[in-house]
Write a protein that holds these residues in place. Structure first.
Motif, mmCIF file in Angstrom:
data_model
loop_
_atom_site.group_PDB
_atom_site.id
_atom_site.type_symbol
_atom_site.label_atom_id
_atom_site.label_comp_id
_atom_site.label_asym_id
_atom_site.label_seq_id
_atom_site.Cartn_x
_atom_site.Cartn_y
_atom_site.Cartn_z
ATOM 1 N N GLY A 33 0.804 -1.172 -0.038
ATOM 2 C CA GLY A 33 0.056 -0.091 -0.209
ATOM 3 C C GLY A 33 0.699 1.369 0.043
ATOM 4 O O GLY A 33 1.970 1.139 -0.507
ATOM 5 N N THR A 34 0.393 2.295 0.489
ATOM 6 C CA THR A 34 0.951 3.647 0.406
ATOM 7 C C THR A 34 2.018 3.885 1.423
ATOM 8 O O THR A 34 3.073 4.170 0.914
ATOM 9 N N ALA A 37 5.082 1.866 -0.362
ATOM 10 C CA ALA A 37 5.318 2.611 -1.571
ATOM 11 C C ALA A 37 6.131 4.001 -1.106
ATOM 12 O O ALA A 37 7.173 3.971 -2.063
ATOM 13 N N VAL A 38 5.699 4.565 -0.371
ATOM 14 C CA VAL A 38 6.602 5.714 0.133
ATOM 15 C C VAL A 38 7.577 5.559 0.957
ATOM 16 O O VAL A 38 8.778 6.038 0.634
#
Length: 86
Positions: A33-34, A37-38
């Protein structure tokens, strides 16, 4: 009190290493998820493929690669902050 640039380098290295380790832990533990990913995405500048010099008697291979993630950069900034305030 005058601070040594070597101490700054040590703070940068330790901060970057701790941030990189935290990024690897997040990459493994965080769900897809985010967040993953970040924080777990890394940028790898360097020499690819390594430079090889074959001199018959000796073979030299030269190269380097850096694995930089957002958390390793944050760790380096924290190292600079601690260096200035210690």
């Amino acid at each position: 009190m005058r601070k040594s640039p070597w101490v700054l380098l040590i703070f940068l290295l330790i901060g970057g290493l701790l941030g990189g380790i935290l990024g690897e832990i997040l990459r493994v533990m965080a769900p897809q998820g985010t967040i993953q990913a970040v924080f777990a995405t890394n940028f790898t500048p360097g020499i690819s493929p390594p430079l090889t010099i074959d001199l018959i008697l000796i073979k030299l291979t030269l190269g380097f690669s850096l694995k930089i993630s957002l958390l390793s950069l944050l760790g380096m900034f924290l190292g600079v902050y601690l260096y200035k305030n210690v």
